[in-house]
Scaffold this active site. Structure first.
Site, PDB file in Angstrom:
ATOM      1  N   CYS A  39       0.839  -1.197   0.000  1.00  0.00           N
ATOM      2  CA  CYS A  39       0.000   0.000   0.000  1.00  0.00           C
ATOM      3  C   CYS A  39       0.878   1.252   0.000  1.00  0.00           C
ATOM      4  O   CYS A  39       1.997   1.249   0.508  1.00  0.00           O
ATOM      5  CB  CYS A  39      -0.896  -0.014   1.227  1.00  0.00           C
ATOM      6  SG  CYS A  39      -2.079   1.362   1.300  1.00  0.00           S
ATOM      7  N   ASP A  41       0.447   3.714   1.790  1.00  0.00           N
ATOM      8  CA  ASP A  41       0.385   4.278   3.135  1.00  0.00           C
ATOM      9  C   ASP A  41       1.784   4.632   3.646  1.00  0.00           C
ATOM     10  O   ASP A  41       2.711   3.820   3.579  1.00  0.00           O
ATOM     11  CB  ASP A  41      -0.282   3.262   4.071  1.00  0.00           C
ATOM     12  CG  ASP A  41      -0.685   3.868   5.396  1.00  0.00           C
ATOM     13  OD1 ASP A  41       0.224   4.260   6.162  1.00  0.00           O
ATOM     14  OD2 ASP A  41      -1.894   3.951   5.681  1.00  0.00           O
ATOM     15  N   ARG A  43       2.967   4.766   6.467  1.00  0.00           N
ATOM     16  CA  ARG A  43       3.438   4.014   7.642  1.00  0.00           C
ATOM     17  C   ARG A  43       4.004   2.651   7.275  1.00  0.00           C
ATOM     18  O   ARG A  43       4.542   1.953   8.147  1.00  0.00           O
ATOM     19  CB  ARG A  43       2.270   3.850   8.627  1.00  0.00           C
ATOM     20  CG  ARG A  43       1.696   5.151   9.148  1.00  0.00           C
ATOM     21  CD  ARG A  43       0.352   4.928   9.814  1.00  0.00           C
ATOM     22  NE  ARG A  43      -0.654   4.494   8.847  1.00  0.00           N
ATOM     23  CZ  ARG A  43      -1.900   4.168   9.182  1.00  0.00           C
ATOM     24  NH1 ARG A  43      -2.280   4.206  10.448  1.00  0.00           N
ATOM     25  NH2 ARG A  43      -2.756   3.790   8.247  1.00  0.00           N
ATOM     26  N   HIS A 100      -2.163  -4.137   5.334  1.00  0.00           N
ATOM     27  CA  HIS A 100      -1.768  -3.640   6.655  1.00  0.00           C
ATOM     28  C   HIS A 100      -2.970  -3.189   7.462  1.00  0.00           C
ATOM     29  O   HIS A 100      -4.072  -2.991   6.926  1.00  0.00           O
ATOM     30  CB  HIS A 100      -0.779  -2.482   6.514  1.00  0.00           C
ATOM     31  CG  HIS A 100      -1.367  -1.247   5.912  1.00  0.00           C
ATOM     32  ND1 HIS A 100      -1.910  -0.230   6.668  1.00  0.00           N
ATOM     33  CD2 HIS A 100      -1.504  -0.864   4.616  1.00  0.00           C
ATOM     34  CE1 HIS A 100      -2.363   0.716   5.873  1.00  0.00           C
ATOM     35  NE2 HIS A 100      -2.128   0.373   4.624  1.00  0.00           N
ATOM     36  N   CYS A 103      -5.980   0.334   7.242  1.00  0.00           N
ATOM     37  CA  CYS A 103      -5.801   0.739   5.849  1.00  0.00           C
ATOM     38  C   CYS A 103      -6.985   1.598   5.393  1.00  0.00           C
ATOM     39  O   CYS A 103      -8.131   1.138   5.375  1.00  0.00           O
ATOM     40  CB  CYS A 103      -5.683  -0.502   4.958  1.00  0.00           C
ATOM     41  SG  CYS A 103      -5.513  -0.136   3.197  1.00  0.00           S
TER      42      CYS A 103
END
Length: 207
Positions: A39, A41, A43, A100, A103
């Site tokens: 992803c 993302d 993080r 994750h 999400c």
């Protein structure tokens, strides 16, 4: 932006110097062993959570770690072309699809089209995973938002693993035992990674 510039200078002074020989080897070629589909993302940091060096992972990142099914098209296809390059040109021996916790893309799968009207391209992209909410509903044991969240994230990984096998060249190598496909669920808050056990049909912690 000042933080990024400072980081660049620190990388050049410290990290680059400590890996100078590695970067010289990588200067004209790469031979990654794994295609990592994750992803976008902020993080989720693939090299950090796998403790891998530059040159080991060929990384594709997009909203909700999605793999569009294979199709022949004249459109511009970023994820599809990256998968093709990794498997056909670089000849990776493994593919990881890594979802994750928490999400946002997966959470959006449970929202109505009206709720996503301000994100038309995201809404269109998520159509690839439109089967996920229905599969989650059939597996829910209660009405807990937490259960729906992690089930959505894990089922979404399984859908992308299935989509990978619609690529003829992936199916051929997979059936011949020349390519492995893994599904992971990464928990940001604990650092744990759960790997999908195909024989048991469950995600198990990597220990």
């Amino acid at each position: 932006m000042e933080k990024l510039f400072t980081g660049i200078m620190q990388f050049r002074r410290e990290d680059f110097e400590s890996h100078r020989e590695l970067f010289q080897e990588l200067g004209r070629q790469q031979k990654p062993h794994t295609l990592f589909i994750g992803c976008s993302d902020s993080r989720v940091v693939p090299n950090l959570i796998t403790r891998t060096h530059p040159g080991e992972l060929f990384i594709v990142r997009n909203v909700a770690n999605i793999v569009p099914p294979y199709r022949k098209t004249e459109e511009y296809v970023a994820t599809t072309s990256a998968i093709e390059y990794a498997v056909q040109a670089l000849e990776v021996d493994s593919i990881v699809v890594c979802g994750h916790s928490n999400c946002g893309g997966c959470a959006a799968l449970n929202k109505s089209p009206e709720e996503l009207s301000h994100l038309p391209h995201v809404r269109k992209w998520l159509e690839v995973s439109k089967e996920v909410p229905g599969r989650v509903d059939r597996l829910m044991t209660g009405d807990s938002p937490e259960e729906r969240e992690w089930l959505t994230e894990q089922i979404n990984v399984l859908v992308q693993m299935k989509n990978l096998l619609t690529y003829p060249y992936i199916r051929e190598k997979y059936d011949a035992g020349k390519l492995n496909i893994y599904g992971w669920h990464y928990l940001i808050e604990t650092g744990e990674i759960f790997n999908f056990n195909d024989e048991k049909g469950v995600f198990e912690p990597v220990a």
